[in-house]
Design an enzyme around this catalytic site. Structure first.
Site, PDB file in Angstrom:
ATOM      1  N   SER A  24      80.490  30.504  64.779  1.00  0.00           N
ATOM      2  CA  SER A  24      81.941  30.688  64.910  1.00  0.00           C
ATOM      3  C   SER A  24      82.304  31.644  66.041  1.00  0.00           C
ATOM      4  CB  SER A  24      82.494  31.233  63.594  1.00  0.00           C
ATOM      5  OG  SER A  24      83.880  31.413  63.692  1.00  0.00           O
ATOM      6  N   ILE A  74      86.935  40.846  70.392  1.00  0.00           N
ATOM      7  CA  ILE A  74      88.007  39.860  70.592  1.00  0.00           C
ATOM      8  C   ILE A  74      89.132  40.123  69.590  1.00  0.00           C
ATOM      9  CG2 ILE A  74      88.578  37.385  70.556  1.00  0.00           C
ATOM     10  CD1 ILE A  74      86.650  38.089  72.827  1.00  0.00           C
ATOM     11  N   CYS A 133      85.346  41.686  57.856  1.00  0.00           N
ATOM     12  CA  CYS A 133      86.705  42.036  58.266  1.00  0.00           C
ATOM     13  C   CYS A 133      87.228  43.212  57.470  1.00  0.00           C
ATOM     14  CB  CYS A 133      87.641  40.865  58.019  1.00  0.00           C
ATOM     15  SG  CYS A 133      87.214  39.487  58.999  1.00  0.00           S
ATOM     16  N   ILE A 194      73.120  36.615  60.775  1.00  0.00           N
ATOM     17  CA  ILE A 194      74.005  37.760  60.624  1.00  0.00           C
ATOM     18  C   ILE A 194      75.241  37.602  61.522  1.00  0.00           C
ATOM     19  CG2 ILE A 194      72.198  39.389  60.025  1.00  0.00           C
ATOM     20  CD1 ILE A 194      72.148  40.412  62.884  1.00  0.00           C
ATOM     21  N   ASN A 195      76.303  38.334  61.138  1.00  0.00           N
ATOM     22  CA  ASN A 195      77.405  38.535  62.057  1.00  0.00           C
ATOM     23  C   ASN A 195      76.967  39.618  63.060  1.00  0.00           C
ATOM     24  OD1 ASN A 195      80.066  38.549  63.153  1.00  0.00           O
ATOM     25  ND2 ASN A 195      80.834  37.891  61.161  1.00  0.00           N
ATOM     26  N   THR A 196      77.853  40.059  63.920  1.00  0.00           N
ATOM     27  CA  THR A 196      77.462  41.019  64.957  1.00  0.00           C
ATOM     28  C   THR A 196      77.215  42.420  64.374  1.00  0.00           C
ATOM     29  OG1 THR A 196      79.805  41.398  65.376  1.00  0.00           O
ATOM     30  CG2 THR A 196      78.683  39.829  66.811  1.00  0.00           C
ATOM     31  N   GLY A 220      73.535  38.369  70.685  1.00  0.00           N
ATOM     32  CA  GLY A 220      72.584  37.957  71.715  1.00  0.00           C
ATOM     33  C   GLY A 220      71.160  38.370  71.382  1.00  0.00           C
ATOM     34  N   GLY A 246      71.684  34.841  65.077  1.00  0.00           N
ATOM     35  CA  GLY A 246      71.478  36.109  65.773  1.00  0.00           C
ATOM     36  C   GLY A 246      70.494  35.979  66.914  1.00  0.00           C
TER      37      GLY A 246
HETATM   38  C1  FMN Z   1      82.864  36.241  71.441  1.00  0.00           C
HETATM   39  C2  FMN Z   1      82.443  36.133  69.993  1.00  0.00           C
HETATM   40  C3  FMN Z   1      83.387  35.757  69.040  1.00  0.00           C
HETATM   41  C4  FMN Z   1      83.021  35.658  67.684  1.00  0.00           C
HETATM   42  N1  FMN Z   1      83.946  35.270  66.753  1.00  0.00           N
HETATM   43  C5  FMN Z   1      83.574  35.134  65.453  1.00  0.00           C
HETATM   44  C6  FMN Z   1      84.516  34.657  64.474  1.00  0.00           C
HETATM   45  O1  FMN Z   1      85.662  34.324  64.773  1.00  0.00           O
HETATM   46  N2  FMN Z   1      84.088  34.577  63.174  1.00  0.00           N
HETATM   47  C7  FMN Z   1      82.799  34.892  62.804  1.00  0.00           C
HETATM   48  O2  FMN Z   1      82.464  34.789  61.610  1.00  0.00           O
HETATM   49  N3  FMN Z   1      81.883  35.312  63.723  1.00  0.00           N
HETATM   50  C8  FMN Z   1      82.241  35.436  65.017  1.00  0.00           C
HETATM   51  N4  FMN Z   1      81.308  35.838  65.945  1.00  0.00           N
HETATM   52  C9  FMN Z   1      79.928  36.117  65.527  1.00  0.00           C
HETATM   53  C10 FMN Z   1      78.992  34.938  65.823  1.00  0.00           C
HETATM   54  O3  FMN Z   1      79.398  33.770  65.128  1.00  0.00           O
HETATM   55  C11 FMN Z   1      77.520  35.286  65.453  1.00  0.00           C
HETATM   56  O4  FMN Z   1      77.445  35.588  64.075  1.00  0.00           O
HETATM   57  C12 FMN Z   1      76.991  36.471  66.242  1.00  0.00           C
HETATM   58  O5  FMN Z   1      77.453  36.451  67.577  1.00  0.00           O
HETATM   59  C13 FMN Z   1      75.468  36.533  66.263  1.00  0.00           C
HETATM   60  O6  FMN Z   1      74.905  35.377  66.833  1.00  0.00           O
HETATM   61  P1  FMN Z   1      74.475  35.281  68.399  1.00  0.00           P
HETATM   62  O7  FMN Z   1      73.597  36.460  68.680  1.00  0.00           O
HETATM   63  O8  FMN Z   1      73.760  33.952  68.503  1.00  0.00           O
HETATM   64  O9  FMN Z   1      75.726  35.305  69.186  1.00  0.00           O
HETATM   65  C14 FMN Z   1      81.672  35.943  67.300  1.00  0.00           C
HETATM   66  C15 FMN Z   1      80.739  36.312  68.284  1.00  0.00           C
HETATM   67  C16 FMN Z   1      81.109  36.402  69.609  1.00  0.00           C
HETATM   68  C17 FMN Z   1      80.055  36.788  70.633  1.00  0.00           C
END
Ligand code: FMN
Length: 308
Positions: A24, A74, A133, A194-196, A220, A246
């Site tokens: 997402s 964001i 959130c 995971i989320n960020t 990343g 992740g």
């Molecule tokens: C620019 C950006 C916007 C994101 N927006 C959302 C979001 O709206 N809802 C959500 O659950 N996670 C959001 N995430 C988190 C990602 O879905 C993901 O969990 C996180 O980036 C880790 O994965 P990655 O390392 O592959 O990016 C966002 C991440 C990024 C980088």
């Protein structure tokens, strides 16, 4: 692709043609990637997080590159649930790929209202609930860091939806397995993580935070080892399917999560670097299975060998 190869996987009753989904917020509402990716080849699409009302998100600067990753603040900018249903969903409904809607709220009631709104909407097979959130009623502490608050959100959404319910966990906790168990007990069909990871960056010349929001979410390759550890721990702790997220950039990264026990993966930040990352990863997983003479992806999932 080899017809004998079975890449299918199951997430809470939804059959995915392969385990690669979009994370997402990193793939817009999918149409943005139409010219790069055959969207019908993806395992699943998760759209940008949606709220009841449209949101403009935070002030810029909202993104900064870091060593092996990026920080974003964001602020969950999105078109709102009604505009999504009216303007974005018709395109998605023409695809054969299962579509999941990611939702977020500022109160338990908002999460429940979003789930209720989506319940009778055709073309959406499931709901992914972002619990990273702030809970306005708890002074802005994220729902996802407290088992009780996380459980309340899962239970409230479960009560309003018969669609597949995925709860997306926050890594900003001491024991992620406690949160995972609670939301699974409240009826989640699957967990994604995971989320960020919360971080920050400082401009030393200005002595100011780089992000207007001061802190942001790290994503990343930098977060992959942390994500993999958490996915492995959660896979031991719950019986529901786990989706690994992740720092997945390559097929090898995705394979690590699958071997650790994830039933599927989501690709996030990689989409910004290589818009074809998802389909490259699908092809790479297929190549690995062929090279290792594994006919079914399900035989690879959770096959980690740990000496006891
Ligand atoms: C620019 C950006 C916007 C994101 N927006 C959302 C979001 O709206 N809802 C959500 O659950 N996670 C959001 N995430 C988190 C990602 O879905 C993901 O969990 C996180 O980036 C880790 O994965 P990655 O390392 O592959 O990016 C966002 C991440 C990024 C980088």
């Amino acid at each position: 692709m080899d017809t004998q190869l079975d890449l299918t996987t199951n997430i809470g009753g939804i059959r995915l043609r392969n385990p690669v989904m979009t994370a997402s917020g990193t793939f817009g509402y999918a149409r943005e990637f139409e010219t790069y990716v055959n969207l019908n080849r993806l395992g699943g699409i998760i759209v940008k997080g949606l709220s009841l009302a449209p949101s403009e998100g935070n002030r810029p600067p909202r993104i900064v590159e870091t060593a092996c990753g990026m920080l974003n603040a964001i602020g969950l900018e999105n078109v709102g649930i009604e505009a999504f249903i009216n303007e974005k969903l018709p395109f998605l409904m023409r695809l054969s790929t299962p579509v999941f809607v990611n939702i977020y709220g500022r109160s338990v009631e908002e999460y429940a209202a979003l789930a209720e709104r989506i319940e009778d909407v055709d073309g959406v097979v499931g709901v992914e609930v972002n619990i990273s959130c702030p809970n306005v009623k708890a002074g802005g502490v994220a729902f996802g860091v407290d088992p009780d608050a996380a459980g309340q959100v899962a239970s409230a959404v479960r009560a309003k939806t018969s669609k597949t319910l995925i709860v997306k966990l926050s890594p900003n906790v001491t024991d992620i397995t406690a949160i995972a168990r609670r939301v699974a007990d409240e009826g989640a069909d699957a967990l994604s993580l995971i989320n960020t990871i919360t971080g920050m960056a400082i401009d030393v010349d200005k002595r100011r935070p780089v992000l207007a929001n001061i802190t942001g979410g790290l994503s990343g390759p930098a977060i992959k080892p942390v994500a993999l550890r958490m996915v492995w721990q959660v896979c031991q702790a719950v019986d529901v399917p786990v989706i690994g997220i992740g720092g997945i950039i390559t097929a090898c990264d995705a394979l690590e999560f699958l071997i650790a026990g994830a039933s599927a993966v989501q690709v996030g930040t990689a989409n910004f670097v290589n818009p074809r990352a998802t389909t490259d990863i699908i092809a790479g997983i297929a190549d690995y299975l062929k090279a290792n003479e594994i006919n079914r992806l399900s035989d690879l999932i959770g096959s980690l060998k740990v000496l006891s």
